[in-house]
Design a protein around this motif. Structure first.
Motif, PDB file in Angstrom:
ATOM      1  N   UNK A  43      55.478  30.636  34.685  1.00  0.00           N
ATOM      2  CA  UNK A  43      54.216  30.966  34.551  1.00  0.00           C
ATOM      3  C   UNK A  43      54.162  32.132  35.379  1.00  0.00           C
ATOM      4  N   UNK A  44      53.304  33.298  34.842  1.00  0.00           N
ATOM      5  CA  UNK A  44      52.691  34.171  35.434  1.00  0.00           C
ATOM      6  C   UNK A  44      51.183  34.328  35.526  1.00  0.00           C
ATOM      7  N   UNK A  45      50.854  34.772  36.690  1.00  0.00           N
ATOM      8  CA  UNK A  45      49.474  34.864  36.802  1.00  0.00           C
ATOM      9  C   UNK A  45      49.119  36.465  36.893  1.00  0.00           C
ATOM     10  N   UNK A  46      48.455  37.156  36.028  1.00  0.00           N
ATOM     11  CA  UNK A  46      48.114  38.422  35.987  1.00  0.00           C
ATOM     12  C   UNK A  46      46.608  38.734  36.093  1.00  0.00           C
ATOM     13  N   UNK A  47      46.258  39.236  37.243  1.00  0.00           N
ATOM     14  CA  UNK A  47      44.810  39.156  37.444  1.00  0.00           C
ATOM     15  C   UNK A  47      44.330  40.493  36.591  1.00  0.00           C
ATOM     16  N   UNK A  48      43.203  40.057  35.954  1.00  0.00           N
ATOM     17  CA  UNK A  48      42.326  41.065  35.046  1.00  0.00           C
ATOM     18  C   UNK A  48      41.398  41.800  35.750  1.00  0.00           C
ATOM     19  N   UNK A  49      40.632  40.885  36.664  1.00  0.00           N
ATOM     20  CA  UNK A  49      39.413  41.168  37.564  1.00  0.00           C
ATOM     21  C   UNK A  49      39.226  40.569  38.824  1.00  0.00           C
ATOM     22  N   UNK A  50      38.797  41.164  39.646  1.00  0.00           N
ATOM     23  CA  UNK A  50      38.298  40.681  40.891  1.00  0.00           C
ATOM     24  C   UNK A  50      37.145  41.180  41.344  1.00  0.00           C
ATOM     25  N   UNK A  51      35.989  40.369  41.453  1.00  0.00           N
ATOM     26  CA  UNK A  51      34.649  40.749  42.020  1.00  0.00           C
ATOM     27  C   UNK A  51      34.461  40.493  43.215  1.00  0.00           C
ATOM     28  N   UNK A  52      33.798  40.989  44.208  1.00  0.00           N
ATOM     29  CA  UNK A  52      33.634  40.546  45.414  1.00  0.00           C
ATOM     30  C   UNK A  52      32.037  40.893  45.892  1.00  0.00           C
ATOM     31  N   UNK A  53      31.356  39.964  46.517  1.00  0.00           N
ATOM     32  CA  UNK A  53      30.005  40.400  46.916  1.00  0.00           C
ATOM     33  C   UNK A  53      29.674  39.499  48.357  1.00  0.00           C
ATOM     34  N   UNK A  54      29.029  40.196  49.071  1.00  0.00           N
ATOM     35  CA  UNK A  54      28.632  39.521  50.399  1.00  0.00           C
ATOM     36  C   UNK A  54      29.211  40.128  51.502  1.00  0.00           C
ATOM     37  N   UNK A  55      28.660  39.497  52.629  1.00  0.00           N
ATOM     38  CA  UNK A  55      29.009  40.023  53.983  1.00  0.00           C
ATOM     39  C   UNK A  55      30.393  38.919  54.508  1.00  0.00           C
ATOM     40  N   UNK A  56      30.709  39.012  55.612  1.00  0.00           N
ATOM     41  CA  UNK A  56      31.842  38.337  56.049  1.00  0.00           C
ATOM     42  C   UNK A  56      31.586  36.812  56.474  1.00  0.00           C
ATOM     43  N   UNK A  57      30.170  36.673  56.676  1.00  0.00           N
ATOM     44  CA  UNK A  57      29.613  35.381  56.940  1.00  0.00           C
ATOM     45  C   UNK A  57      29.460  34.402  55.842  1.00  0.00           C
ATOM     46  N   UNK A  58      29.500  35.050  54.324  1.00  0.00           N
ATOM     47  CA  UNK A  58      29.453  34.355  53.047  1.00  0.00           C
ATOM     48  C   UNK A  58      29.858  35.373  51.901  1.00  0.00           C
ATOM     49  N   UNK A  59      31.024  35.236  51.878  1.00  0.00           N
ATOM     50  CA  UNK A  59      31.805  36.324  50.766  1.00  0.00           C
ATOM     51  C   UNK A  59      32.130  35.529  49.521  1.00  0.00           C
ATOM     52  N   UNK A  60      31.373  35.821  48.533  1.00  0.00           N
ATOM     53  CA  UNK A  60      31.815  35.226  47.123  1.00  0.00           C
ATOM     54  C   UNK A  60      32.757  36.157  46.358  1.00  0.00           C
ATOM     55  N   UNK A  61      33.874  35.583  45.707  1.00  0.00           N
ATOM     56  CA  UNK A  61      34.816  36.317  44.978  1.00  0.00           C
ATOM     57  C   UNK A  61      35.136  35.355  43.502  1.00  0.00           C
ATOM     58  N   UNK A  62      35.018  36.221  42.555  1.00  0.00           N
ATOM     59  CA  UNK A  62      35.226  35.875  41.418  1.00  0.00           C
ATOM     60  C   UNK A  62      36.539  36.456  40.586  1.00  0.00           C
ATOM     61  N   UNK A  63      37.432  35.676  40.350  1.00  0.00           N
ATOM     62  CA  UNK A  63      38.699  36.268  39.731  1.00  0.00           C
ATOM     63  C   UNK A  63      39.037  35.765  38.437  1.00  0.00           C
ATOM     64  N   UNK A  64      39.369  36.722  37.243  1.00  0.00           N
ATOM     65  CA  UNK A  64      39.603  36.276  36.062  1.00  0.00           C
ATOM     66  C   UNK A  64      41.148  36.584  36.017  1.00  0.00           C
ATOM     67  N   UNK A  65      41.965  35.596  35.517  1.00  0.00           N
ATOM     68  CA  UNK A  65      43.405  36.052  35.255  1.00  0.00           C
ATOM     69  C   UNK A  65      44.109  35.250  34.052  1.00  0.00           C
ATOM     70  N   UNK A  66      45.033  36.309  33.660  1.00  0.00           N
ATOM     71  CA  UNK A  66      45.619  35.668  32.393  1.00  0.00           C
ATOM     72  C   UNK A  66      46.910  34.909  32.830  1.00  0.00           C
ATOM     73  N   UNK A  67      46.761  33.651  32.555  1.00  0.00           N
ATOM     74  CA  UNK A  67      47.958  32.656  32.726  1.00  0.00           C
ATOM     75  C   UNK A  67      48.780  32.518  31.585  1.00  0.00           C
ATOM     76  N   UNK A  68      50.305  32.890  31.972  1.00  0.00           N
ATOM     77  CA  UNK A  68      51.030  32.784  30.718  1.00  0.00           C
ATOM     78  C   UNK A  68      52.231  32.336  30.999  1.00  0.00           C
ATOM     79  N   UNK A  69      53.176  31.990  30.037  1.00  0.00           N
ATOM     80  CA  UNK A  69      54.517  31.611  30.372  1.00  0.00           C
ATOM     81  C   UNK A  69      55.315  30.929  29.182  1.00  0.00           C
ATOM     82  N   UNK A  70      56.640  30.833  29.185  1.00  0.00           N
ATOM     83  CA  UNK A  70      57.157  30.198  27.982  1.00  0.00           C
ATOM     84  C   UNK A  70      57.177  28.778  28.011  1.00  0.00           C
ATOM     85  N   UNK A  71      57.154  28.148  26.864  1.00  0.00           N
ATOM     86  CA  UNK A  71      57.128  26.899  26.877  1.00  0.00           C
ATOM     87  C   UNK A  71      58.478  26.308  26.106  1.00  0.00           C
ATOM     88  N   UNK A  72      58.752  25.165  26.210  1.00  0.00           N
ATOM     89  CA  UNK A  72      60.131  24.551  25.457  1.00  0.00           C
ATOM     90  C   UNK A  72      59.908  24.553  24.096  1.00  0.00           C
TER      91      UNK A  72
END
Length: 126
Positions: A43-72
């Motif tokens: 499995x490989x996690x390829x990060x497509x987007x990382x969005x960050x909002x807010x200050x250090x007391x309440x930071x919101x993070x959104x991550x979009x990643x493509x997860x892929x890997x070979x199957x049997x």
């Protein structure tokens, strides 16, 4: 019945965390990652987007990643996973994950049919 049991386990886990026993959550995450890498070792996690909002007391993070890997048997697993995190002063206070569970289920059935019954095991929940 099942929902009541899960609800009670979740509440119990957070009660333990509130009492200072965070290992209940950490242990589950460790077991989850161990299982994931056993069942989908390429499995490989390829990060497509990382969005960050807010200050250090309440930071919101959104991550979009493509997860892929070979199957049997030569198949391929590909899924888009979204994670939404809330941080307070650098500490993760919540994580929400969304992915196409039908795609994941097909991949796990492929792994199970190749001789890995753990692929159909119950989710790690505590």
């Amino acid at each position: 019945m099942h929902q009541s049991i899960v609800r009670a386990k979740v509440r119990s886990a957070f009660e333990r965390i509130n009492a200072g026993d965070y290992m209940v959550m950490v242990d589950a995450m460790i077991r989850w990652w161990q299982r994931t890498l056993r069942l989908l070792p390429d499995a490989r996690f390829d990060i497509q987007d990382v969005l960050v909002n807010g200050g250090p007391w309440r930071t919101r993070v959104a991550v979009r990643s493509l997860v892929s890997g070979d199957l049997p048997g030569g198949g391929r697993y590909e899924n888009t996973v979204f994670q939404f995190l809330t941080l307070s002063w650098g500490n993760v206070t919540s994580i929400e994950t969304a992915e196409d569970l039908q795609v994941l289920e097909r991949a796990l059935r492929s792994v199970a049919s190749a001789g890995e019954p753990e692929a159909l095991a119950r989710p790690i929940a505590d």
